[in-house]
Design an enzyme around this catalytic site. Structure first.
Site, PDB file in Angstrom:
ATOM      1  N   HIS A 101      59.750  -2.281   5.194  1.00 60.60           N
ATOM      2  CA  HIS A 101      60.917  -1.433   5.453  1.00 60.60           C
ATOM      3  C   HIS A 101      61.782  -1.398   4.181  1.00 60.60           C
ATOM      4  O   HIS A 101      62.050  -2.446   3.598  1.00 60.60           O
ATOM      5  CB  HIS A 101      61.728  -1.983   6.636  1.00 60.60           C
ATOM      6  CG  HIS A 101      62.900  -1.130   6.954  1.00 60.60           C
ATOM      7  ND1 HIS A 101      62.782   0.092   7.595  1.00 60.60           N
ATOM      8  CD2 HIS A 101      64.217  -1.284   6.682  1.00 60.60           C
ATOM      9  CE1 HIS A 101      63.978   0.642   7.711  1.00 60.60           C
ATOM     10  NE2 HIS A 101      64.865  -0.178   7.162  1.00 60.60           N
ATOM     11  N   ASP A 109      61.636  -2.283  13.887  1.00 60.65           N
ATOM     12  CA  ASP A 109      62.157  -3.053  12.746  1.00 60.65           C
ATOM     13  C   ASP A 109      62.751  -4.401  13.169  1.00 60.65           C
ATOM     14  O   ASP A 109      63.576  -4.970  12.443  1.00 60.65           O
ATOM     15  CB  ASP A 109      63.211  -2.250  11.952  1.00 60.65           C
ATOM     16  CG  ASP A 109      62.623  -1.007  11.301  1.00 60.65           C
ATOM     17  OD1 ASP A 109      61.431  -0.998  10.990  1.00 60.65           O
ATOM     18  OD2 ASP A 109      63.384  -0.034  11.104  1.00 60.65           O
TER      19      ASP A 109
END
Ligand code: GAR
Length: 207
Positions: A110, A151
């Site tokens: 990410h 996430d």
């Protein structure tokens, strides 16, 4: 040797970083055995082809919903006998079927320092736009295990860079990729393949 499957949706610079690391002998205990793209015609597929890595397109647009799409990706990964699945710029959020099929065996890169600038809607350039808008002076990248929470899985590795005067989203994205993502993703993959990452609740112990 663990079979590493890489999921992509775009340019594939993170895939390239993995291929380069593999060619330098830096992915110890694993080999990239397939690349799966959610979109046809993306440059990541050419990178796979140039390096003789089998690649498959499973277009998101051909499935009516996330459940049927997740089932198709999961089935392919099982067929390919994937031991580790790496989301490298993979832009689709899959459901729990895949997490249940490969628990603790999927990782994602990410482009920010989780838990900041992450979750639904934070992907690609949007992340860097939000970082610049917020005025933070540090950003970076995170590699984490994939769980059902977008996430939200245990963090494996993070690296920070400075936000500089005059940065545009594109300039910042390039710095985050070059100085963070392309380094911590291959390293995390190699550590995983050597059995050096243990999951302890929502944390990891990396040795
Ligand atoms: C990378 O910056 C990656 O971290 C990000 O998209 C870019 C893909 O580039 N991923 C996400 O935002 C996923 N939430 P690439 O195709 O050149 O590797």
């Amino acid at each position: 040797m663990l079979n590493i499957a890489v999921l992509v949706s775009g340019g594939g610079t993170n895939l390239q970083a993995l291929i380069d690391a593999q060619n330098r002998g830096e992915i110890k205990g694993g080999k990239i055995t397939c690349v799966i793209s959610s979109k046809p015609g993306v440059y990541a597929l050419q990178r796979a082809e140039k390096n003789n890595i089998p690649s498959f397109v499973i277009p998101r647009s051909e499935y009516p919903d996330i459940a049927s799409y997740t089932a198709a990706i999961t089935e392919k990964l099982l067929q390919e006998k994937a031991d580790l699945i790496v989301y490298a710029g993979f832009m689709t959020i899959l459901d729990s079927q895949i997490v249940n099929a490969f628990p603790g065996r999927m990782m994602n890169v990410h482009p920010a320092l989780i838990p900041s600038f992450c979750g639904k809607g934070f992907y690609g350039l949007h992340v860097h736009e939000a970082v610049l808008e917020s005025g933070v002076k540090l950003t970076g990248a995170t590699v984490h295990f994939v769980t059902e929470e977008c996430d939200g899985g245990p963090i494996i590795m993070q690296k920070a860079v400075e936000v500089k005067n005059g940065d545009t989203p594109e300039i910042l994205q390039k710095r985050v990729m070059e100085e963070c993502e392309w380094k911590i993703l291959p390293l995390s993959v190699s550590l995983f393949c050597q059995g050096r990452i243990k999951i302890d609740g929502n944390k990891t112990i990396v040795e």
